[in-house]
Design an enzyme around this catalytic site. Structure first.
Site, short mmCIF file in Angstrom:
data_model
loop_
_atom_site.label_atom_id
_atom_site.label_comp_id
_atom_site.label_asym_id
_atom_site.label_seq_id
_atom_site.Cartn_x
_atom_site.Cartn_y
_atom_site.Cartn_z
N SER A 154 0.80 -1.23 0.00
CA SER A 154 0.00 0.00 0.00
C SER A 154 0.82 1.28 0.00
CB SER A 154 -0.96 0.02 1.19
OG SER A 154 -2.07 -0.77 0.88
N LYS A 214 0.33 3.33 -2.97
CA LYS A 214 -0.84 4.20 -3.14
C LYS A 214 -0.45 5.68 -3.10
CE LYS A 214 -3.88 0.71 -1.12
NZ LYS A 214 -4.60 0.26 0.09
N TYR A 255 -3.84 -2.55 -10.10
CA TYR A 255 -3.67 -2.29 -8.66
C TYR A 255 -2.78 -3.36 -8.02
CZ TYR A 255 -4.95 -2.29 -3.72
OH TYR A 255 -4.90 -2.31 -2.35
N TYR A 267 -4.51 3.54 7.92
CA TYR A 267 -5.89 3.02 8.04
C TYR A 267 -6.52 3.43 9.35
CZ TYR A 267 -3.96 0.27 4.27
OH TYR A 267 -3.35 -0.11 3.13
N VAL A 319 1.08 -3.73 3.83
CA VAL A 319 1.04 -5.02 4.52
C VAL A 319 2.30 -5.87 4.29
CG1 VAL A 319 -1.48 -5.22 4.75
CG2 VAL A 319 -0.34 -6.12 2.70
N1 GLU Z 1 -2.36 -5.33 -2.01
C1 GLU Z 1 -2.86 -5.21 -0.67
C2 GLU Z 1 -4.36 -5.34 -0.63
O1 GLU Z 1 -5.02 -4.74 -1.40
C3 GLU Z 1 -2.42 -3.91 -0.06
C4 GLU Z 1 -2.90 -3.71 1.34
C5 GLU Z 1 -1.95 -2.94 2.21
O2 GLU Z 1 -0.76 -2.92 1.97
O3 GLU Z 1 -2.41 -2.37 3.20
O4 GLU Z 1 -4.91 -6.06 0.13
#
Ligand code: GLU
Length: 308
Positions: A68, A71, A195, A243, A261
């Protein structure tokens, strides 16, 4: 090295030793099977400073899945392309819900709360796909990250992408949900595929810290983002970057940051430093457990909290 750099470097070496002595590493994310195989007891850190120096500790050269953290770079690309129009499709408020939650999307009629929860990030990726194929959109994100890091040796880990593609049922649900509300323009499988591959970009802490310089607005950074866009991205990272653990992170660390993650963490000290930390064991919010602790210790040592 200046005296200040030597002091900071010594702090980093002590921190590396202390973190390894802690023992409580957290759990790796096993919903992506390829990440589930990684040993959580690892730690690396790199600090890119305004004068171009990069200080490191532990496994700072080890590549990991940025997940993430990507992002942030996708958002930077889209803000560069369409600017403020993005906010018609995505909100700017913390969600208070898990990163992959579907709950709010129903209540808020398909407009995700922010660009860092999965639903919001999928809309950002969809925007990147406007007028572009998945291959071109991915090339654009990769080009941005490579230019920011001034390093072309940054790639996508295909095994991680395949692994998530085989298990990404929640994200599959989210793209179709977005589509049902009319907030997805490209075919759902294009958005999902792009993504998943963007999340599977692999970087070391040194590379990530160097890439983050454009968000920190460091003097040594290539100019890829206007000061206004840097401010916007930093604000999003502070309020939504971890988050539903964002409030706790702001309380403990006080710097804008984005977690993934894969255990990566990009932390920004605006104007001063870009910091990358990696430790794959996660806490209950899905943020790196030791990464958060290391960021907290760094903030205490340097006084880099934006709250003074
Ligand atoms: N590719 C992961 C997902 O969409 C990223 C989530 C993350 O890193 O928080 O679940």
């Amino acid at each position: 090295m200046t005296h200040d750099h030597m002091t900071l470097d010594q702090f980093l070496q002590d921190l590396d030793r202390d973190i390894r002595a802690e023992g409580d590493w957290g759990e790796v994310a096993d919903y992506i099977p390829e990440l589930g195989r990684i040993d959580p007891a690892q730690f690396g850190m790199a600090i890119a400073l305004a004068d171009g120096q990069v200080l490191t500790a532990g496994q700072a050269g080890q590549r990991f899945s940025i997940q993430s953290v990507s992002k942030v770079f996708a958002l930077a690309c889209v803000l560069g392309r369409i600017g403020e129009q993005l906010w018609r499709r995505v909100g700017r408020e913390p969600s208070g819900d898990r990163f992959d939650s579907i709950l709010l999307l129903e209540q808020e009629k398909g407009r995700p709360r922010n660009p860092f929860i999965n639903a919001g990030a999928l809309v950002v990726t969809d925007e990147l796909l406007t007028g572009r194929s998945p291959r071109q959109a991915l090339a654009e994100i990769l080009a941005f990250v490579r230019a920011a890091a001034e390093d072309d040796d940054i790639h996508i880990d295909k095994a991680v992408a395949r692994s998530e593609a085989g298990s990404g049922h929640r994200n599959t649900a989210l793209v179709h949900y977005l589509r049902s509300f009319g907030n997805l323009k490209a075919p759902p499988d294009h958005v999902l595929g792009t993504y998943i591959h963007q999340c599977a970009i692999e970087m070391s802490c040194v590379q990530l810290a160097r890439a983050g310089r454009v968000i920190a607005g460091l003097d040594c950074a290539p100019v890829l983002l206007s000061p206004v866009k840097q401010r916007r991205i930093n604000a999003m990272m502070m309020t939504c970057g971890q988050y539903d653990g964002s409030g706790n992170f702001a309380f403990r660390v006080g710097m804008p940051a984005k977690s993934g993650v894969g255990g990566g963490l990009l932390v920004i000290a605006p104007g001063k430093a870009s910091i990358a930390i990696w430790s794959p064991g996660l806490d209950g919010w899905g943020n790196s457990r030791m990464g958060t602790l290391a960021a907290e210790r760094l903030a205490e040592f340097t006084g880099w909290s934006v709250f003074g």
